[in-house]
Design a protein around this motif. Structure first.
Motif, mmCIF file in Angstrom:
data_model
loop_
_atom_site.group_PDB
_atom_site.id
_atom_site.type_symbol
_atom_site.label_atom_id
_atom_site.label_comp_id
_atom_site.label_asym_id
_atom_site.label_seq_id
_atom_site.Cartn_x
_atom_site.Cartn_y
_atom_site.Cartn_z
ATOM 1 N N UNK A 1 0.815 -1.219 0.000
ATOM 2 C CA UNK A 1 0.000 0.000 0.000
ATOM 3 C C UNK A 1 0.849 1.271 0.000
ATOM 4 N N UNK A 2 2.148 1.167 0.316
ATOM 5 C CA UNK A 2 3.002 2.354 0.393
ATOM 6 C C UNK A 2 3.663 2.574 -0.969
ATOM 7 N N UNK A 3 2.879 3.075 -1.896
ATOM 8 C CA UNK A 3 3.319 3.149 -3.288
ATOM 9 C C UNK A 3 3.910 4.485 -3.686
ATOM 10 N N UNK A 4 3.628 5.543 -2.938
ATOM 11 C CA UNK A 4 4.031 6.886 -3.355
ATOM 12 C C UNK A 4 4.913 7.515 -2.282
ATOM 13 N N UNK A 5 5.893 8.269 -2.729
ATOM 14 C CA UNK A 5 6.848 8.907 -1.815
ATOM 15 C C UNK A 5 7.340 10.200 -2.466
#
Length: 324
Positions: free
Chosen positions: A175-179
């Motif tokens: 779920x942690x796809x964007x940074x």
């Protein structure tokens, strides 16, 4: 300074073509070259920090293709297992006072170390959690090299790794796809809740600040249509990371130190093992087919100088030359 997103082209983590798009935003030209690094190479964790109390060494288990900022510091890359690593700027990073009981890893070598040693996100996260590695800050050009790291693999797994107050803070999961950059990742996630991709109602921002780029990358990557065509999927990924870039002339570093001009972008196809590179000062996209490279132990390290020859185009896998 920089944006990253992970996307699986058929809708669920690992389905279809799995791609990572990232932009490199920096205050001046990064003089970035590409390199091919084989298996079986022994490396030292602190070659530029003589007398470090707890250095360690490793031998590369995987071959990789990497982007070298200023021709030296690995800031992005993918290995032959499809494990991908990106380093992004984070001014809040604090690696802590040097603790001689912890293994030290110079920032220049952190991404290469991960690419050399691991084939999956889970394996890299386990090492970072259990071995208590401490990054050693080093300048990149005329700026402190304070950053956080994102990792991804062909299963669609992902992790965002930060170093705050001397401690390692990891968000691990597909779920942690964007940074993006500042603020720290927990706060980025809270800010995202204001916008459509996070369930909010605020209009999508159009600026170049880190939260704005984060919001656009999250929204537009979530809106991409499904496709089973790797070529089409790559085009979709480029469309998102270009939208999250900072055009020339927009940054005001005196007021917004986390904002700089986009110097280049990459899109990495983790499924097909294909690495695309696009400089904002060149009209061409180049790519490398990892399946066409020889990573066997004893093979030479290779380099492709896109600074001296910026007009290359297309598949440049065969254009690398041995490092002199």
């Amino acid at each position: 300074m920089c944006t990253r997103f992970l996307w699986s082209s058929e809708g669920s983590p690992g389905a279809g073509t799995v791609l990572v798009g990232r932009s490199m935003d920096w205050s001046d030209d990064t003089a970035t070259v590409l390199a091919v690094r084989p298996r079986g190479v022994r490396r030292e964790s602190t070659p530029n920090t003589p007398g470090d109390p707890h250095p360690f060494t490793w031998t590369s288990a995987y071959g990789s293709v990497v982007a070298l900022m200023y021709g030296q510091a690995v800031v992005d890359g993918v290995n032959e297992a499809g494990f991908q690593v990106s380093g992004l700027y984070l001014s809040e990073s604090d690696y802590g006072e040097r603790d001689g009981d912890r293994p030290g890893l110079e920032l220049y070598w952190a991404i290469q170390c991960l690419l050399d040693r691991f084939g999956t996100v889970a394996a890299a996260v386990e090492w970072l959690e259990n071995d208590n590695v401490q990054l050693i800050e080093m300048d990149l050009g005329d700026k402190p090299g304070t950053g956080h790291i994102a990792v991804a693999d062909p299963s669609g797994d992902s992790a965002v790794i930060e170093f705050i107050d001397g401690k390692t803070n990891i968000h691990h999961g597909p779920e942690f796809t964007v940074m993006a950059n500042s603020p720290v990742y927990d706060e980025q996630l809270k800010l995202q809740e204001q916008y459509p991709a996070g369930g909010g109602t605020q209009p999508l921002p159009g600026g170049v600040e880190s939260p704005d780029r984060f919001a656009r990358a999250a929204y537009f990557s979530a809106m991409l249509p499904n496709t089973s065509d790797p070529r089409e999927a790559t085009a979709y990924a480029f469309s998102v990371i270009r939208n999250a870039s900072a055009p020339f002339g927009t940054p005001d570093e005196a007021q917004r130190p986390e904002v700089s001009t986009t110097r280049w972008r990459t899109v990495t196809d983790l499924t097909q093992r294909r690495y695309f590179f696009e400089s904002t000062t060149s009209p061409n996209v180049v790519w490398i087919e990892l399946s066409q490279l020889d990573f066997a132990p004893g093979s030479p390290e290779l380099v492709l100088d896109l600074v001296a020859e910026p007009d290359r185009v297309g598949n440049v896998t065969g254009e690398f030359v041995p490092v002199q």
